[in-house]
Motif scaffolding. Structure first.
Motif, PDB file in Angstrom:
ATOM      1  N   HIS A  28      19.718  46.316  27.865  1.00  0.00           N
ATOM      2  CA  HIS A  28      18.213  45.707  28.130  1.00  0.00           C
ATOM      3  C   HIS A  28      18.250  44.389  28.914  1.00  0.00           C
ATOM      4  O   HIS A  28      17.472  43.987  29.650  1.00  0.00           O
ATOM      5  CB  HIS A  28      17.531  45.827  26.712  1.00  0.00           C
ATOM      6  CG  HIS A  28      17.372  47.161  26.170  1.00  0.00           C
ATOM      7  ND1 HIS A  28      16.035  47.811  26.736  1.00  0.00           N
ATOM      8  CD2 HIS A  28      17.912  47.600  25.363  1.00  0.00           C
ATOM      9  CE1 HIS A  28      16.187  48.975  26.082  1.00  0.00           C
ATOM     10  NE2 HIS A  28      17.241  48.867  24.851  1.00  0.00           N
ATOM     11  N   ASP A  64      19.052  44.619  32.725  1.00  0.00           N
ATOM     12  CA  ASP A  64      17.702  45.278  33.256  1.00  0.00           C
ATOM     13  C   ASP A  64      16.914  44.097  33.616  1.00  0.00           C
ATOM     14  O   ASP A  64      16.254  44.013  34.520  1.00  0.00           O
ATOM     15  CB  ASP A  64      17.038  46.369  32.439  1.00  0.00           C
ATOM     16  CG  ASP A  64      16.011  47.254  33.265  1.00  0.00           C
ATOM     17  OD1 ASP A  64      16.289  47.567  34.512  1.00  0.00           O
ATOM     18  OD2 ASP A  64      15.121  47.440  32.741  1.00  0.00           O
ATOM     19  N   GLU A  65      16.680  43.327  32.671  1.00  0.00           N
ATOM     20  CA  GLU A  65      15.807  42.196  32.915  1.00  0.00           C
ATOM     21  C   GLU A  65      16.216  41.228  34.014  1.00  0.00           C
ATOM     22  O   GLU A  65      15.656  40.480  34.822  1.00  0.00           O
ATOM     23  CB  GLU A  65      15.621  41.390  31.383  1.00  0.00           C
ATOM     24  CG  GLU A  65      14.624  40.222  31.543  1.00  0.00           C
ATOM     25  CD  GLU A  65      13.183  40.353  32.265  1.00  0.00           C
ATOM     26  OE1 GLU A  65      12.667  39.348  32.513  1.00  0.00           O
ATOM     27  OE2 GLU A  65      12.774  41.625  31.978  1.00  0.00           O
ATOM     28  N   ASP A 123      16.165  42.349  37.451  1.00  0.00           N
ATOM     29  CA  ASP A 123      14.518  41.954  37.886  1.00  0.00           C
ATOM     30  C   ASP A 123      14.392  40.433  38.445  1.00  0.00           C
ATOM     31  O   ASP A 123      13.924  40.132  39.724  1.00  0.00           O
ATOM     32  CB  ASP A 123      13.633  42.358  36.970  1.00  0.00           C
ATOM     33  CG  ASP A 123      13.323  43.769  36.879  1.00  0.00           C
ATOM     34  OD1 ASP A 123      13.734  44.473  37.493  1.00  0.00           O
ATOM     35  OD2 ASP A 123      12.848  44.141  35.734  1.00  0.00           O
ATOM     36  N   ARG A 124      14.773  39.553  37.583  1.00  0.00           N
ATOM     37  CA  ARG A 124      14.953  38.296  37.733  1.00  0.00           C
ATOM     38  C   ARG A 124      15.396  37.961  38.924  1.00  0.00           C
ATOM     39  O   ARG A 124      15.104  36.939  39.828  1.00  0.00           O
ATOM     40  CB  ARG A 124      15.049  37.272  36.505  1.00  0.00           C
ATOM     41  CG  ARG A 124      13.925  37.770  35.302  1.00  0.00           C
ATOM     42  CD  ARG A 124      14.436  36.727  34.383  1.00  0.00           C
ATOM     43  NE  ARG A 124      13.393  37.029  33.119  1.00  0.00           N
ATOM     44  CZ  ARG A 124      13.165  36.121  32.211  1.00  0.00           C
ATOM     45  NH1 ARG A 124      13.694  34.909  32.388  1.00  0.00           N
ATOM     46  NH2 ARG A 124      12.423  36.383  30.986  1.00  0.00           N
ATOM     47  N   ALA A 161       9.825  40.547  39.110  1.00  0.00           N
ATOM     48  CA  ALA A 161       9.851  39.731  37.749  1.00  0.00           C
ATOM     49  C   ALA A 161       8.426  39.559  37.087  1.00  0.00           C
ATOM     50  O   ALA A 161       8.409  39.302  35.687  1.00  0.00           O
ATOM     51  CB  ALA A 161      10.621  38.438  37.839  1.00  0.00           C
ATOM     52  N   SER A 200       7.525  41.777  34.016  1.00  0.00           N
ATOM     53  CA  SER A 200       8.340  41.841  32.967  1.00  0.00           C
ATOM     54  C   SER A 200       7.254  41.326  31.622  1.00  0.00           C
ATOM     55  O   SER A 200       6.872  40.406  31.940  1.00  0.00           O
ATOM     56  CB  SER A 200       9.577  41.003  33.104  1.00  0.00           C
ATOM     57  OG  SER A 200      10.146  41.068  31.981  1.00  0.00           O
ATOM     58  N   ASP A 201       7.801  42.111  30.598  1.00  0.00           N
ATOM     59  CA  ASP A 201       7.090  41.648  29.578  1.00  0.00           C
ATOM     60  C   ASP A 201       7.963  40.726  28.473  1.00  0.00           C
ATOM     61  O   ASP A 201       7.560  40.129  27.454  1.00  0.00           O
ATOM     62  CB  ASP A 201       6.941  42.892  28.303  1.00  0.00           C
ATOM     63  CG  ASP A 201       5.818  43.699  29.012  1.00  0.00           C
ATOM     64  OD1 ASP A 201       4.958  43.261  29.777  1.00  0.00           O
ATOM     65  OD2 ASP A 201       5.961  44.924  28.901  1.00  0.00           O
ATOM     66  N   ASP A 202       9.083  40.177  29.059  1.00  0.00           N
ATOM     67  CA  ASP A 202      10.016  39.257  28.518  1.00  0.00           C
ATOM     68  C   ASP A 202       9.787  38.054  29.002  1.00  0.00           C
ATOM     69  O   ASP A 202      10.026  37.625  30.275  1.00  0.00           O
ATOM     70  CB  ASP A 202      11.356  39.686  28.760  1.00  0.00           C
ATOM     71  CG  ASP A 202      12.324  39.052  27.881  1.00  0.00           C
ATOM     72  OD1 ASP A 202      11.922  37.825  27.257  1.00  0.00           O
ATOM     73  OD2 ASP A 202      13.394  39.424  27.401  1.00  0.00           O
ATOM     74  N   ASN A 247      15.168  31.537  31.554  1.00  0.00           N
ATOM     75  CA  ASN A 247      16.145  32.138  32.455  1.00  0.00           C
ATOM     76  C   ASN A 247      17.370  31.690  31.283  1.00  0.00           C
ATOM     77  O   ASN A 247      18.482  32.425  31.316  1.00  0.00           O
ATOM     78  CB  ASN A 247      16.571  31.886  33.478  1.00  0.00           C
ATOM     79  CG  ASN A 247      15.622  32.711  34.614  1.00  0.00           C
ATOM     80  OD1 ASN A 247      15.193  33.687  34.203  1.00  0.00           O
ATOM     81  ND2 ASN A 247      15.289  32.087  35.757  1.00  0.00           N
ATOM     82  N   LEU A 307      17.787  33.631  28.385  1.00  0.00           N
ATOM     83  CA  LEU A 307      18.125  34.936  28.295  1.00  0.00           C
ATOM     84  C   LEU A 307      19.723  35.042  28.718  1.00  0.00           C
ATOM     85  O   LEU A 307      20.364  35.991  28.492  1.00  0.00           O
ATOM     86  CB  LEU A 307      17.468  35.547  29.753  1.00  0.00           C
ATOM     87  CG  LEU A 307      17.335  37.064  29.797  1.00  0.00           C
ATOM     88  CD1 LEU A 307      16.762  37.621  28.781  1.00  0.00           C
ATOM     89  CD2 LEU A 307      16.491  37.545  31.049  1.00  0.00           C
TER      90      LEU A 307
END
Length: 343
Positions: A32, A35-36, A39-40, A183, A186-188, A192, A195
């Motif tokens: 997961h 995947d984030e 996107d970023r 990005a 994203s819900d996160d 950075n 993460l």
């Protein structure tokens, strides 16, 4: 250093299973997070799979191969590296069962994925050539072990170039899942730095668990009398490859099919470097200890990867278990690769 053989058979089995469970749990988290991060960073799911998930979830296997080779168990180290290739490629076929729209390979077909697979085959061929060459060593290390990391880095640069260029592309169908890299959607909301920090923690957990798997494997080989090659190619390799299985299935369930395939193929490419790393800690070239059984396992792995790449070019979904024909062949080849070890 702790002598795991003093714990006995039952305790070492418990250590082995517990470490595999840690690898599995951390693998879910890493999938997961990757995947984030895909996107970023805007690298795309396949490249992110190679850089983030592929490398981090391969850490258990890397630690196992280096630790076992350093302690004088080169056959276990080689079996873990090459057996991981066949096991992880098998996991693409397993993940295909969970993707209902079409064969997973077709859904994840991109120029980067194809180039990634070709890089993997090239690195594997280089390693196998090293096992057939005379015992040439430079500072105690086979020249192939210097070439593999260089080839891997150059391959990543090639993947980046393929991702950015538009020289050719895969035909898009209703079942093909295109990559997304927005990005803002994203819900996160984590920073950075946080993460990346979380990603590093879970990657470190997998590395520690890989060390335990290696030590327990050494103990179990000594306690049971099973050959290093057989144990490393099957049990050790599968335990260290569980992140690829878990992340592939998790990625398929959230629709990130490119990440699922990129994780496994990218992890396989990184896994070949295990041989290079192990070569640096052995008194003689580790390729001297590569047996015909090991070479056969490597050839089976290469053939399985090529079938996966061919599956990217054909859209299908058939069979009793709702998987493509290429996945059926991958299952069969894996079974044959294990059977060869018993013959």
């Amino acid at each position: 250093m702790i002598d795991f053989t003093s714990f006995g058979f039952t305790i070492n089995i418990a250590f082995f299973i517990a470490a595999a469970a840690v690898i599995t749990y951390a693998g879910v988290k890493v999938s997961h997070l990757a995947d984030e991060l895909a996107d970023r960073t805007g690298l795309g799911e396949v490249v992110a799979g190679a850089l983030f998930v592929g490398a981090s979830t391969s850490l258990p296997g890397a630690i196992t191969s280096v630790a076992t080779a350093w302690q004088g168990f080169p056959a276990l180290s080689i079996g873990n590296a090459l057996g991981g290739l066949t096991a992880q490629t098998l996991f693409i076929a397993v993940a295909d069962v969970f993707y209902r729209r079409a064969n997973l390979e077709h859904a994840a077909a991109t120029p980067v994925a194809l180039a990634q697979g070709l890089l993997l085959v090239a690195l594997l061929a280089t390693a196998l050539i090293g096992s057939t060459m005379p015992a040439i060593e430079v500072f105690g290390v086979h020249p192939v072990s210097y070439l593999l990391p260089v080839g891997y880095v150059l391959g990543l640069l090639l993947l980046r170039n393929v991702h950015q260029s538009d020289m050719w592309r895969a035909t898009v169908t209703d079942e093909t899942r295109e990559e997304t890299s927005d990005a803002s959607e994203s819900d996160d909301e984590r920073s950075n730095a946080r993460l990346w920090g979380t990603f590093a923690v879970y990657a470190a957990l997998t590395a520690l668990a890989g060390y335990v798997v290696g030590e327990a494997s050494i103990a179990l080989v000594g306690l049971t009398g099973v050959s290093q090659t057989l144990f490393g190619t099957t049990f050790t390799a599968i335990a260290n490859s569980l992140p690829e299985l878990v992340t592939a299935i998790a990625a398929v369930r959230i629709g990130a099919v490119g990440l699922a395939v990129g994780d496994i193929i990218g992890g396989n490419a990184f896994e070949i470097l295990f041989l290079s790393l192990a070569d640096f800690v052995t008194p003689q070239s580790i390729y001297r200890d590569m047996t015909p059984d090991d070479q056969a396992t490597g050839l089976f792995a290469g053939l399985m990867v090529l079938i996966v790449l061919l599956g990217m070019m054909k859209r299908e979904k058939s069979g009793a278990f709702n998987i493509g024909f290429e996945s059926v062949f991958v299952f069969g080849l894996y079974g044959l690769s294990v059977l060869v070890l018993f013959v």
